[in-house]
Enzyme design. Sequence first.
Site, PDB file in Angstrom:
ATOM      1  N   TYR A 212      -1.352  -4.194   8.921  1.00  0.00           N
ATOM      2  CA  TYR A 212      -1.572  -4.138  10.366  1.00  0.00           C
ATOM      3  C   TYR A 212      -2.564  -5.232  10.746  1.00  0.00           C
ATOM      4  CZ  TYR A 212       0.879   0.274  10.259  1.00  0.00           C
ATOM      5  OH  TYR A 212       1.834   1.238  10.080  1.00  0.00           O
TER       6      TYR A 212
ATOM      7  N   ASP B  68       5.400 -11.087  11.710  1.00  0.00           N
ATOM      8  CA  ASP B  68       4.615 -10.860  10.482  1.00  0.00           C
ATOM      9  C   ASP B  68       5.517 -10.946   9.249  1.00  0.00           C
ATOM     10  OD1 ASP B  68       2.732 -10.366  12.429  1.00  0.00           O
ATOM     11  OD2 ASP B  68       2.684  -8.206  12.120  1.00  0.00           O
TER      12      ASP B  68
ATOM     13  N   HIS C  48       5.523   0.956  20.291  1.00  0.00           N
ATOM     14  CA  HIS C  48       5.776   2.395  20.124  1.00  0.00           C
ATOM     15  C   HIS C  48       5.892   2.811  18.660  1.00  0.00           C
ATOM     16  CE1 HIS C  48       7.819   1.075  23.966  1.00  0.00           C
ATOM     17  NE2 HIS C  48       6.903   1.908  24.401  1.00  0.00           N
TER      18      HIS C  48
ATOM     19  N   SER D 152       3.673  -1.295  15.791  1.00  0.00           N
ATOM     20  CA  SER D 152       3.387   0.136  15.898  1.00  0.00           C
ATOM     21  C   SER D 152       1.910   0.446  15.715  1.00  0.00           C
ATOM     22  CB  SER D 152       4.213   0.919  14.881  1.00  0.00           C
ATOM     23  OG  SER D 152       3.742   0.667  13.571  1.00  0.00           O
TER      24      SER D 152
ATOM     25  N   ASP E  59      11.188 -12.806  13.745  1.00  0.00           N
ATOM     26  CA  ASP E  59      10.189 -11.809  13.420  1.00  0.00           C
ATOM     27  C   ASP E  59       8.842 -12.531  13.289  1.00  0.00           C
ATOM     28  OD1 ASP E  59       9.016  -9.366  12.336  1.00  0.00           O
ATOM     29  OD2 ASP E  59       9.066 -10.432  10.414  1.00  0.00           O
TER      30      ASP E  59
ATOM     31  N   CYS F  37      13.249  -0.215  21.910  1.00  0.00           N
ATOM     32  CA  CYS F  37      12.811  -1.569  21.546  1.00  0.00           C
ATOM     33  C   CYS F  37      12.341  -1.684  20.094  1.00  0.00           C
ATOM     34  CB  CYS F  37      11.753  -2.094  22.518  1.00  0.00           C
ATOM     35  SG  CYS F  37      10.381  -1.016  22.927  1.00  0.00           S
ATOM     36  N   ARG F  38      12.052  -0.583  19.433  1.00  0.00           N
ATOM     37  CA  ARG F  38      11.601  -0.723  18.043  1.00  0.00           C
ATOM     38  C   ARG F  38      12.775  -1.183  17.177  1.00  0.00           C
ATOM     39  NH1 ARG F  38       7.811   0.315  14.264  1.00  0.00           N
ATOM     40  NH2 ARG F  38       8.534   1.117  12.277  1.00  0.00           N
TER      41      ARG F  38
ATOM     42  N   ASP G 241      11.973 -10.882   7.702  1.00  0.00           N
ATOM     43  CA  ASP G 241      11.724 -10.588   6.287  1.00  0.00           C
ATOM     44  C   ASP G 241      12.055  -9.149   5.935  1.00  0.00           C
ATOM     45  OD1 ASP G 241       9.469  -9.601   7.763  1.00  0.00           O
ATOM     46  OD2 ASP G 241       8.330  -9.513   5.894  1.00  0.00           O
TER      47      ASP G 241
ATOM     48  N   THR H 152       8.770  -8.577  17.695  1.00  0.00           N
ATOM     49  CA  THR H 152       7.916  -7.997  16.651  1.00  0.00           C
ATOM     50  C   THR H 152       7.596  -6.534  16.935  1.00  0.00           C
ATOM     51  OG1 THR H 152       5.764  -8.238  15.528  1.00  0.00           O
ATOM     52  CG2 THR H 152       5.873  -9.004  17.808  1.00  0.00           C
TER      53      THR H 152
ATOM     54  N   CYS I 239       7.210  -4.387  20.384  1.00  0.00           N
ATOM     55  CA  CYS I 239       7.361  -2.941  20.594  1.00  0.00           C
ATOM     56  C   CYS I 239       6.068  -2.270  20.169  1.00  0.00           C
ATOM     57  CB  CYS I 239       8.531  -2.396  19.783  1.00  0.00           C
ATOM     58  SG  CYS I 239       8.486  -0.575  19.721  1.00  0.00           S
TER      59      CYS I 239
HETATM   60 MG    MG Z   1       8.185  -8.855   9.256  1.00  0.00          MG
HETATM   61 ZN    ZN Z   2       9.405   0.325  21.594  1.00  0.00          ZN
END
Ligand code: MG
Ligand code: ZN
Length: 207
Positions: A19, A10, A91, A53, A8, A106-107, A133, A50, A89
Site C-alpha cells: 500500500y 503499482d 472502494h 483499496s 496499471d 470500478c474495482r 502486472d 488503478t 477505485c
Molecule cells: Mg499492479
Molecule cells: Zn470502485
Amino acid sequence: MTPAVFLDRDGTMIEDVGYLDSLSRVAFYPWTVDTIRMLNRVGLPVVVVTNQSGVARGLFSEAFVAATHRLMDARLAAGGARVDGYYYCPHHPSGSVQVYARPCACRKPGRGMIDRAVGDLGLDAARSFVVGDSWSDVGLGRAVGARTILVRTGSGAADAALPAEGLTADAVVDNLAAAASWIIRHLNLNSNPNSDLTSNLNLKSEI
Ligand SMILES: [Mg+2]
Ligand SMILES: [Zn+2]
C-alpha cells in the site's frame, strides 16, 4: 474515437511497495518515463487505471492518491512525458471506511474506470490495450474487448506462473517498455502490411 493504452500503476509504472502511503515511496521503473513519452509520440492516449483499496481500508485518503498522481505528473513532465488521465477505485467491499466499503463497478477487473475514461476522452476500448502486472488487469482488458498484456514486474512474474481460470493475456512480456513495443507492433494489424508502420500512426508530434 481513438485507441488508448490503459496502464496499471503499482507494479507496472512504479514499483509495487504494497500500500503506497508515502510520496517518498513513489519510484518509477527506469524505463517508465521514456516508454510513456514514446506512446505520447505515436499519438496513443495513456490512461492510468488503478485499484486503491487503501482508501477504503483507512490507510490513506483520496487527497493522498491525488497528490501521488501530481508527483508522478511532475516527474513525467520533467522527462517530456504525459499521462492523459488518472482513474482510481477507492472502494473495497470489506473496507473499514464506511463510505468506501461497498461493492462497486470500478474495482478491477470491473470495467467502470475504462467506461468512464472512454466517455471522458472519446476512446475506442475495443481497439485499446490494457497493460498490468496482475490477472485483474487482464480481466479488465477482456471485459472491455481490449488486447491485454501482462508484465512480469511487480506481482507479474508470480501471476504469470499461475494459470488464471478462463483468462489468457495476448502477450506476457518483461516490463512496460516491452509492452509498448508489442503495442506498436500490433497497432495496425488490420491495415496494409506492406506500408511503413509509422505512416499509419497518428503522429501528434515530431521527435
Ligand atoms: Mg499492479
Ligand atoms: Zn470502485
